[in-house]
Design an enzyme around this catalytic site. Sequence first.
Site, PDB file in Angstrom:
ATOM      1  N   ASN A 129       0.839  -1.208   0.000  1.00 11.38           N
ATOM      2  CA  ASN A 129       0.000   0.000   0.000  1.00 11.38           C
ATOM      3  C   ASN A 129       0.871   1.255   0.000  1.00 11.38           C
ATOM      4  OD1 ASN A 129       0.603  -0.855   2.679  1.00 11.38           O
ATOM      5  ND2 ASN A 129      -1.030   0.402   3.528  1.00 11.38           N
ATOM      6  N   CYS A 137      -4.227   0.811  -2.371  1.00  8.71           N
ATOM      7  CA  CYS A 137      -4.042  -0.450  -1.640  1.00  8.71           C
ATOM      8  C   CYS A 137      -2.965  -1.309  -2.301  1.00  8.71           C
ATOM      9  CB  CYS A 137      -5.335  -1.245  -1.625  1.00  8.71           C
ATOM     10  SG  CYS A 137      -6.674  -0.523  -0.685  1.00  8.71           S
ATOM     11  N   GLU A 193      -3.127  -4.492  -3.058  1.00  9.31           N
ATOM     12  CA  GLU A 193      -3.639  -5.403  -4.085  1.00  9.31           C
ATOM     13  C   GLU A 193      -3.721  -4.716  -5.446  1.00  9.31           C
ATOM     14  OE1 GLU A 193      -4.799  -4.721  -1.124  1.00  9.31           O
ATOM     15  OE2 GLU A 193      -6.114  -6.269  -0.317  1.00  9.31           O
ATOM     16  N   CYS A 200     -10.696  -3.224  -4.203  1.00 10.04           N
ATOM     17  CA  CYS A 200      -9.714  -4.231  -4.644  1.00 10.04           C
ATOM     18  C   CYS A 200     -10.424  -5.492  -5.126  1.00 10.04           C
ATOM     19  CB  CYS A 200      -8.738  -4.555  -3.523  1.00 10.04           C
ATOM     20  SG  CYS A 200      -7.575  -3.208  -3.198  1.00 10.04           S
TER      21      CYS A 200
END
Length: 159
Positions: free
Chosen positions: A61, A72, A74, A115
């Site tokens: 992140n 984030c 992901e 995400c």
Amino acid sequence: MKHLNIDIPVDFKQEDELDEQERKLLTEAKEATHRSYSPYSHFSVGAALLLDNGTIVCGSNQENSAFPSGLCAERTALFYANSRYPDHAVKALCIAARDTSGQFTERPVAPCGSCRQVMVETEYRYQQNIRILLYGQEGIYILNSARDMLPVHFDGSFL
Ligand code: THU
């Protein structure tokens, strides 16, 4: 009135029950937490993706003083993978997070809604389910598809 129940299969494994490839992905996700830029939340998230050519791509992140400008772990990893290796499907994604104490979370960490939406898009894009591993010290949730985390989702077929 009709009533629908949606059953979602989730495996709950201990680290020593993972296979070699899963363990490697988990190690990479844990390491990626140390490259997080999270001076505001002090919550360090790491993501590791396995591509269909065997490449592992990591992300963490990245926060910003203008909070919504951050991203984030992901999506950092997915957007990088999809832009660097646009011809390669994502086969698996593992995430791990350290909380404000610096310790890995006890519970399996859960990806945010945005995400999940991006993971679902990636599954449609490559016509490939993404195996999801969510790490916590108490165990690891394993799901067969990002769509299992967002069963009623928006996708391109609505447009
Ligand atoms: N965060 C992630 O990186 N992934 C998630 O799925 C949940 C939240 C980050 C965003 C922010 O930098 C910090 O964790 C606290 O919300």
